[in-house]
Design a protein around this motif. Structure first.
Motif, PDB file in Angstrom:
ATOM      1  N   THR A 286       0.938  -1.229   0.078  1.00  0.00           N
ATOM      2  CA  THR A 286      -0.037  -0.043  -0.127  1.00  0.00           C
ATOM      3  C   THR A 286       0.776   1.207  -0.029  1.00  0.00           C
ATOM      4  O   THR A 286       1.980   1.358   0.399  1.00  0.00           O
ATOM      5  N   PRO A 287       0.401   2.494  -0.597  1.00  0.00           N
ATOM      6  CA  PRO A 287       0.974   3.661  -0.425  1.00  0.00           C
ATOM      7  C   PRO A 287       1.540   4.099   1.034  1.00  0.00           C
ATOM      8  O   PRO A 287       2.619   4.432   1.343  1.00  0.00           O
ATOM      9  N   ASP A 288       0.562   3.610   1.968  1.00  0.00           N
ATOM     10  CA  ASP A 288       1.004   4.111   3.435  1.00  0.00           C
ATOM     11  C   ASP A 288       2.229   3.089   3.772  1.00  0.00           C
ATOM     12  O   ASP A 288       3.215   3.616   4.596  1.00  0.00           O
ATOM     13  N   GLU A 289       2.352   1.852   3.468  1.00  0.00           N
ATOM     14  CA  GLU A 289       3.555   0.790   3.671  1.00  0.00           C
ATOM     15  C   GLU A 289       4.929   1.462   3.200  1.00  0.00           C
ATOM     16  O   GLU A 289       5.962   1.478   3.692  1.00  0.00           O
ATOM     17  N   VAL A 290       4.610   1.892   1.687  1.00  0.00           N
ATOM     18  CA  VAL A 290       5.583   2.429   1.229  1.00  0.00           C
ATOM     19  C   VAL A 290       6.304   3.884   1.667  1.00  0.00           C
ATOM     20  O   VAL A 290       7.474   4.033   2.094  1.00  0.00           O
ATOM     21  N   ARG A 291       5.310   4.591   2.206  1.00  0.00           N
ATOM     22  CA  ARG A 291       5.758   6.001   2.830  1.00  0.00           C
ATOM     23  C   ARG A 291       6.408   5.674   4.259  1.00  0.00           C
ATOM     24  O   ARG A 291       7.384   6.262   4.622  1.00  0.00           O
ATOM     25  N   THR A 292       5.866   4.537   5.000  1.00  0.00           N
ATOM     26  CA  THR A 292       6.414   4.043   6.119  1.00  0.00           C
ATOM     27  C   THR A 292       7.960   3.778   6.093  1.00  0.00           C
ATOM     28  O   THR A 292       8.873   4.113   6.832  1.00  0.00           O
ATOM     29  N   LEU A 293       8.003   2.741   4.867  1.00  0.00           N
ATOM     30  CA  LEU A 293       9.543   2.471   4.637  1.00  0.00           C
ATOM     31  C   LEU A 293      10.305   3.462   4.434  1.00  0.00           C
ATOM     32  O   LEU A 293      11.602   3.413   4.916  1.00  0.00           O
ATOM     33  N   ASP A 294      10.062   4.401   3.541  1.00  0.00           N
ATOM     34  CA  ASP A 294      10.645   5.420   3.074  1.00  0.00           C
ATOM     35  C   ASP A 294      11.085   6.459   4.135  1.00  0.00           C
ATOM     36  O   ASP A 294      12.334   6.860   4.267  1.00  0.00           O
ATOM     37  N   ALA A 295      10.139   6.555   5.240  1.00  0.00           N
ATOM     38  CA  ALA A 295      10.480   7.332   6.369  1.00  0.00           C
ATOM     39  C   ALA A 295      11.641   6.938   7.271  1.00  0.00           C
ATOM     40  O   ALA A 295      12.370   7.442   8.163  1.00  0.00           O
ATOM     41  N   LEU A 296      11.769   5.559   7.373  1.00  0.00           N
ATOM     42  CA  LEU A 296      12.757   4.727   8.204  1.00  0.00           C
ATOM     43  C   LEU A 296      14.210   4.925   7.862  1.00  0.00           C
ATOM     44  O   LEU A 296      14.225   4.725   6.528  1.00  0.00           O
TER      45      LEU A 296
ATOM     46  N   GLY B 136       2.465   3.260  10.910  1.00  0.00           N
ATOM     47  CA  GLY B 136       2.313   4.173   9.847  1.00  0.00           C
ATOM     48  C   GLY B 136       3.445   5.224   9.525  1.00  0.00           C
ATOM     49  O   GLY B 136       4.236   5.252  10.348  1.00  0.00           O
ATOM     50  N   PRO B 137       3.143   5.904   8.630  1.00  0.00           N
ATOM     51  CA  PRO B 137       4.082   6.919   8.057  1.00  0.00           C
ATOM     52  C   PRO B 137       4.393   7.788   9.179  1.00  0.00           C
ATOM     53  O   PRO B 137       5.712   8.270   9.274  1.00  0.00           O
ATOM     54  N   ALA B 138       3.478   8.252   9.876  1.00  0.00           N
ATOM     55  CA  ALA B 138       3.777   9.236  11.044  1.00  0.00           C
ATOM     56  C   ALA B 138       4.492   8.926  12.126  1.00  0.00           C
ATOM     57  O   ALA B 138       5.370   9.303  12.644  1.00  0.00           O
ATOM     58  N   GLN B 139       4.233   7.644  12.450  1.00  0.00           N
ATOM     59  CA  GLN B 139       4.766   6.873  13.574  1.00  0.00           C
ATOM     60  C   GLN B 139       6.384   6.465  13.169  1.00  0.00           C
ATOM     61  O   GLN B 139       7.361   6.606  13.825  1.00  0.00           O
TER      62      GLN B 139
ATOM     63  N   ALA C  79      12.162   7.634  13.315  1.00  0.00           N
ATOM     64  CA  ALA C  79      13.393   8.292  12.589  1.00  0.00           C
ATOM     65  C   ALA C  79      14.160   9.245  13.409  1.00  0.00           C
ATOM     66  O   ALA C  79      15.195   9.428  13.417  1.00  0.00           O
ATOM     67  N   GLU C  80      13.124  10.129  13.763  1.00  0.00           N
ATOM     68  CA  GLU C  80      13.736  11.240  14.806  1.00  0.00           C
ATOM     69  C   GLU C  80      14.522  10.638  16.269  1.00  0.00           C
ATOM     70  O   GLU C  80      15.388  11.131  16.386  1.00  0.00           O
ATOM     71  N   ALA C  81      13.758   9.705  16.710  1.00  0.00           N
ATOM     72  CA  ALA C  81      14.393   9.363  17.666  1.00  0.00           C
ATOM     73  C   ALA C  81      15.623   8.322  17.522  1.00  0.00           C
ATOM     74  O   ALA C  81      16.664   8.437  18.289  1.00  0.00           O
ATOM     75  N   HIS C  82      15.685   7.706  16.344  1.00  0.00           N
ATOM     76  CA  HIS C  82      16.980   6.919  16.071  1.00  0.00           C
ATOM     77  C   HIS C  82      18.083   8.089  15.665  1.00  0.00           C
ATOM     78  O   HIS C  82      19.060   7.839  16.070  1.00  0.00           O
ATOM     79  N   ALA C  83      17.903   9.012  15.003  1.00  0.00           N
ATOM     80  CA  ALA C  83      18.700  10.020  14.794  1.00  0.00           C
ATOM     81  C   ALA C  83      19.242  10.863  16.111  1.00  0.00           C
ATOM     82  O   ALA C  83      20.476  10.900  16.125  1.00  0.00           O
ATOM     83  N   ALA C  84      18.573  10.956  17.054  1.00  0.00           N
ATOM     84  CA  ALA C  84      18.889  11.446  18.414  1.00  0.00           C
ATOM     85  C   ALA C  84      19.636  10.499  19.109  1.00  0.00           C
ATOM     86  O   ALA C  84      20.870  10.666  19.847  1.00  0.00           O
ATOM     87  N   LEU C  85      19.423   9.230  18.997  1.00  0.00           N
ATOM     88  CA  LEU C  85      19.946   8.188  19.597  1.00  0.00           C
ATOM     89  C   LEU C  85      21.649   8.060  19.273  1.00  0.00           C
ATOM     90  O   LEU C  85      22.603   7.628  19.814  1.00  0.00           O
ATOM     91  N   SER C  86      21.655   8.245  17.739  1.00  0.00           N
ATOM     92  CA  SER C  86      22.891   8.013  17.291  1.00  0.00           C
ATOM     93  C   SER C  86      23.819   9.150  17.642  1.00  0.00           C
ATOM     94  O   SER C  86      25.031   8.924  17.441  1.00  0.00           O
TER      95      SER C  86
END
Length: 338
Positions: free
Chosen positions: A129-139, A154-157, A162-169
């Motif tokens: 689905t488009p949502d699954e593709v947007r979700t993968l793209d955001a990660l 979903g995409p928002a999650q 991704a933001e939390a991952h960037a902070a943890l990195s």
């Protein structure tokens, strides 16, 4: 690659065509005039391929007769649009549903199919689905590699993760961060996943404002606060982030009956007593209250009206009916139940 249409221009798109291919209806109505039978009766994968062609508009030397996209074997038709085509595109086209995607979503799909981890995830999906593709793209790619939990969001999650991952990195070594991502992937559901990430996102609190005494010890890290919340059967765990951000410091009164004490910073007095509670948030008895007050004052901590309370009283002091609550009564409120 230019498009060689089957018929002359037509600007009439049927409601059905606008329903199943809203972003491409006018162009499709030109390629296949109403009632658009060849396009509408084609398998969904073929329709997606035509719309994908319109979305990516690749350049090439020879015109393409669009009827070939509906007539050639699907594998060959895919290469008429993209050559080379990403591995897995033919299969993906058969799992995209009945409604055409937006141009942006098609382009994201093509990009993900060139990435091994994302392509593998899509290859094993029963439906894409488009949502699954947007979700993968955001990660981040590192999260996509491990699979698991991210496919249940979903995409928002995914953007938040991704933001939390960037902070943890910024504070975890690559090896430790990789271990944590692998743990996220093993989470049984989204709630558990985000609970793990939230825990990883927490730092230990800074050093307490006072090292404590034999009777009053600081709860100096998240684990100690969590343990006290369990023992005292209260909402103390919700104060962990306040402690991390130095908005509060938590201490435990050790003599029976035991109490949890919160200190907060004050602009005038420094750290001061904010509240104290027994188990299950019960009010502190008078004898224990006097002992705690004496211990805190002996540590040099303020027990009394806060700077805010004094400022508030000053704002009201000129009123003819002004009354000031005794300071002992103000202190007593810090020890009462809710």
């Amino acid at each position: 690659m230019s498009i060689l249409p089957l018929a002359g221009p037509s600007a009439t798109a049927s409601p059905l065509l606008r329903l199943i291919a809203p972003d491409y209806a006018d162009t499709l109505a030109t390629l296949w005039p109403a009632p658009h039978t060849p396009f509408l009766t084609a398998p969904a994968a073929r329709r997606h391929l035509v719309c994908l062609m319109l979305a990516v508009e690749p350049a090439g030397p020879a015109p393409l007769e669009v009827s070939r996209l509906l007539e050639e074997p699907l594998r060959k038709a895919v290469h008429l649009v993209l050559d080379p085509a990403p591995d897995g595109l033919r299969r993906a086209l058969e799992h995209l549903g009945e409604i055409a995607w937006s141009p942006a979503d098609y382009r994201v799909l093509l990009a993900l199919l060139t990435e091994p981890a994302a392509a593998k995830r899509l290859r094993h999906a029963a439906a894409i689905t488009p949502d699954e593709v947007r979700t993968l793209d955001a990660l981040p790619p590192a999260v996509r590699i491990h699979g698991g939990g991210p496919m249940r969001m979903g995409p928002a999650q995914a953007v938040l993760l991704a933001e939390a991952h960037a902070a943890l990195s910024r504070r975890l070594s690559p090896a430790v961060l990789t271990e944590r991502i692998a743990a996220w992937a093993r989470a049984p559901d989204t709630k558990a996943l985000f609970a793990l990430v939230a825990e990883d996102f927490r730092l230990d609190p800074p050093a307490p404002p006072h090292p404590g005494t034999e009777r009053l010890r600081p709860l100096a890290d998240a684990a100690a606060i969590r343990d006290a919340a369990r023992r005292y059967r209260n909402c103390l765990e919700n104060y962990i982030d306040d402690a991390l951000d130095r908005r509060s410091a938590i201490y435990e009164w050790l003599p029976e009956p035991g109490a949890v004490i919160e200190l907060t910073p004050d602009g005038i007095f420094g750290w001061r007593l904010d509240q104290a509670r027994l188990r299950s948030n019960k009010a502190v008895d008078e004898a224990t209250r006097e002992a705690i007050v004496g211990e805190l004052r002996g540590m040099g901590l303020h027990v009394g009206r806060s700077a805010w309370q004094i400022r508030n009283a000053l704002d009201r002091a000129a009123a003819p009916d002004f009354k000031l609550e005794p300071v002992d009564a103000a202190i007593a409120e810090y020890f009462t139940g809710f």
